[in-house]
Design a protein around this motif. Sequence first.
Motif, PDB file in Angstrom:
ATOM      1  N   LEU A  42       0.776  -1.240   0.000  1.00 13.83           N
ATOM      2  CA  LEU A  42       0.000   0.000   0.000  1.00 13.83           C
ATOM      3  C   LEU A  42       0.807   1.289   0.000  1.00 13.83           C
ATOM      4  N   ILE A  43       2.034   1.248   0.480  1.00 17.25           N
ATOM      5  CA  ILE A  43       2.794   2.487   0.664  1.00 17.25           C
ATOM      6  C   ILE A  43       4.062   2.435  -0.178  1.00 17.25           C
ATOM      7  N   LEU A  44       4.226   3.453  -1.011  1.00 16.60           N
ATOM      8  CA  LEU A  44       5.431   3.534  -1.809  1.00 16.60           C
ATOM      9  C   LEU A  44       6.486   4.290  -1.014  1.00 16.60           C
ATOM     10  N   ARG A  45       7.528   3.568  -0.637  1.00 18.61           N
ATOM     11  CA  ARG A  45       8.680   4.179   0.028  1.00 18.61           C
ATOM     12  C   ARG A  45       9.729   4.403  -1.050  1.00 18.61           C
ATOM     13  N   GLU A  46      10.067   5.646  -1.263  1.00 19.07           N
ATOM     14  CA  GLU A  46      10.916   5.988  -2.401  1.00 19.07           C
ATOM     15  C   GLU A  46      12.227   5.211  -2.427  1.00 19.07           C
ATOM     16  N   LYS A  47      12.922   5.144  -1.324  1.00 21.06           N
ATOM     17  CA  LYS A  47      14.215   4.465  -1.283  1.00 21.06           C
ATOM     18  C   LYS A  47      14.067   2.983  -1.667  1.00 21.06           C
ATOM     19  N   ASP A  48      13.090   2.310  -1.075  1.00 17.95           N
ATOM     20  CA  ASP A  48      12.863   0.889  -1.376  1.00 17.95           C
ATOM     21  C   ASP A  48      12.427   0.690  -2.829  1.00 17.95           C
ATOM     22  N   PHE A  49      11.557   1.565  -3.289  1.00 11.19           N
ATOM     23  CA  PHE A  49      11.049   1.474  -4.651  1.00 11.19           C
ATOM     24  C   PHE A  49      12.193   1.641  -5.656  1.00 11.19           C
ATOM     25  N   ARG A  50      13.029   2.636  -5.423  1.00 12.19           N
ATOM     26  CA  ARG A  50      14.165   2.867  -6.316  1.00 12.19           C
ATOM     27  C   ARG A  50      15.129   1.677  -6.310  1.00 12.19           C
ATOM     28  N   LYS A  51      15.252   1.016  -5.167  1.00 15.25           N
ATOM     29  CA  LYS A  51      16.123  -0.167  -5.086  1.00 15.25           C
ATOM     30  C   LYS A  51      15.560  -1.285  -5.972  1.00 15.25           C
ATOM     31  N   HIS A  52      14.245  -1.496  -5.899  1.00 20.36           N
ATOM     32  CA  HIS A  52      13.619  -2.506  -6.769  1.00 20.36           C
ATOM     33  C   HIS A  52      13.880  -2.174  -8.234  1.00 20.36           C
ATOM     34  N   VAL A  53      13.701  -0.908  -8.583  1.00 21.25           N
ATOM     35  CA  VAL A  53      13.889  -0.478  -9.971  1.00 21.25           C
ATOM     36  C   VAL A  53      15.335  -0.698 -10.416  1.00 21.25           C
ATOM     37  N   SER A  71      -2.487  -3.090  -8.423  1.00 12.92           N
ATOM     38  CA  SER A  71      -3.774  -3.746  -8.165  1.00 12.92           C
ATOM     39  C   SER A  71      -4.305  -3.518  -6.755  1.00 12.92           C
ATOM     40  N   THR A  72      -3.578  -2.745  -5.960  1.00 13.15           N
ATOM     41  CA  THR A  72      -4.076  -2.434  -4.618  1.00 13.15           C
ATOM     42  C   THR A  72      -4.619  -1.006  -4.609  1.00 13.15           C
ATOM     43  N   GLU A  73      -5.138  -0.598  -3.480  1.00 11.47           N
ATOM     44  CA  GLU A  73      -5.722   0.744  -3.338  1.00 11.47           C
ATOM     45  C   GLU A  73      -4.674   1.812  -3.041  1.00 11.47           C
ATOM     46  N   ALA A  74      -3.427   1.511  -3.302  1.00 13.86           N
ATOM     47  CA  ALA A  74      -2.332   2.441  -3.010  1.00 13.86           C
ATOM     48  C   ALA A  74      -2.431   3.687  -3.883  1.00 13.86           C
ATOM     49  N   ILE A  75      -1.973   4.792  -3.334  1.00 16.26           N
ATOM     50  CA  ILE A  75      -1.849   6.029  -4.096  1.00 16.26           C
ATOM     51  C   ILE A  75      -0.421   6.075  -4.615  1.00 16.26           C
ATOM     52  N   ILE A  76      -0.287   6.040  -5.926  1.00 20.72           N
ATOM     53  CA  ILE A  76       1.031   5.980  -6.556  1.00 20.72           C
ATOM     54  C   ILE A  76       1.372   7.360  -7.109  1.00 20.72           C
ATOM     55  N   PRO A  77       2.479   7.943  -6.674  1.00 23.12           N
ATOM     56  CA  PRO A  77       2.872   9.241  -7.238  1.00 23.12           C
ATOM     57  C   PRO A  77       3.237   9.087  -8.714  1.00 23.12           C
ATOM     58  N   GLY A  78       2.963  10.135  -9.479  1.00 27.15           N
ATOM     59  CA  GLY A  78       3.209  10.094 -10.921  1.00 27.15           C
ATOM     60  C   GLY A  78       4.631   9.756 -11.306  1.00 27.15           C
ATOM     61  N   TRP A  79       5.603  10.198 -10.515  1.00 21.46           N
ATOM     62  CA  TRP A  79       7.003   9.942 -10.851  1.00 21.46           C
ATOM     63  C   TRP A  79       7.332   8.451 -10.847  1.00 21.46           C
ATOM     64  N   ALA A  80       6.578   7.655 -10.075  1.00 18.95           N
ATOM     65  CA  ALA A  80       6.880   6.221  -9.983  1.00 18.95           C
ATOM     66  C   ALA A  80       6.707   5.538 -11.343  1.00 18.95           C
TER      67      ALA A  80
END
Length: 169
Positions: A42-53, A71-80
Amino acid sequence: MAEEIVNRIANNKNLITFDLEDHYPTGKRILFDIKDWLFEGLILREKDFRKHVSTYDWSQHQNQYIALTCSTEAIIPGWAYLLLTSSLIPYAKKVVVGSLETLETILYNDIITNLDVSSYQDKLLIIKGCANKPVPEGAYIALIQKLQPVAKSIMYGEACSAVPLYKRK
């Protein structure tokens, strides 16, 4: 003796059948769901997300069509989605945000936008309706908008059971 029924439309040599399947772009379609890259889905943590990328093997998507989604109800920032697209650009044929149907619609819209319809000028057309490939409804809408300004008449279906849609006055 009963008179033989003749299908004049099916026998019309001036009738052109337009089959959207003939323009179907080949290539694997992928629904890329980022939910597993989010904290608790549900929560996009920038540091973790960038690591996955940065650690993901993007080359596995060579020549594929990609639909990015969550597919979840997460709010995804446009930059992602922009970051994911930036990583996919060297490999993927096309990247969109949305469903696989959205992807197909955009692919067909690109094809139809670039379609040379000059050979259909003043012709009788049938837009073939039955499809074995995933041709979205939106593609048919885009097609009739492209063809109607040039065609003499447009029908939908098969020559044996076509439904009239447009006839120039």
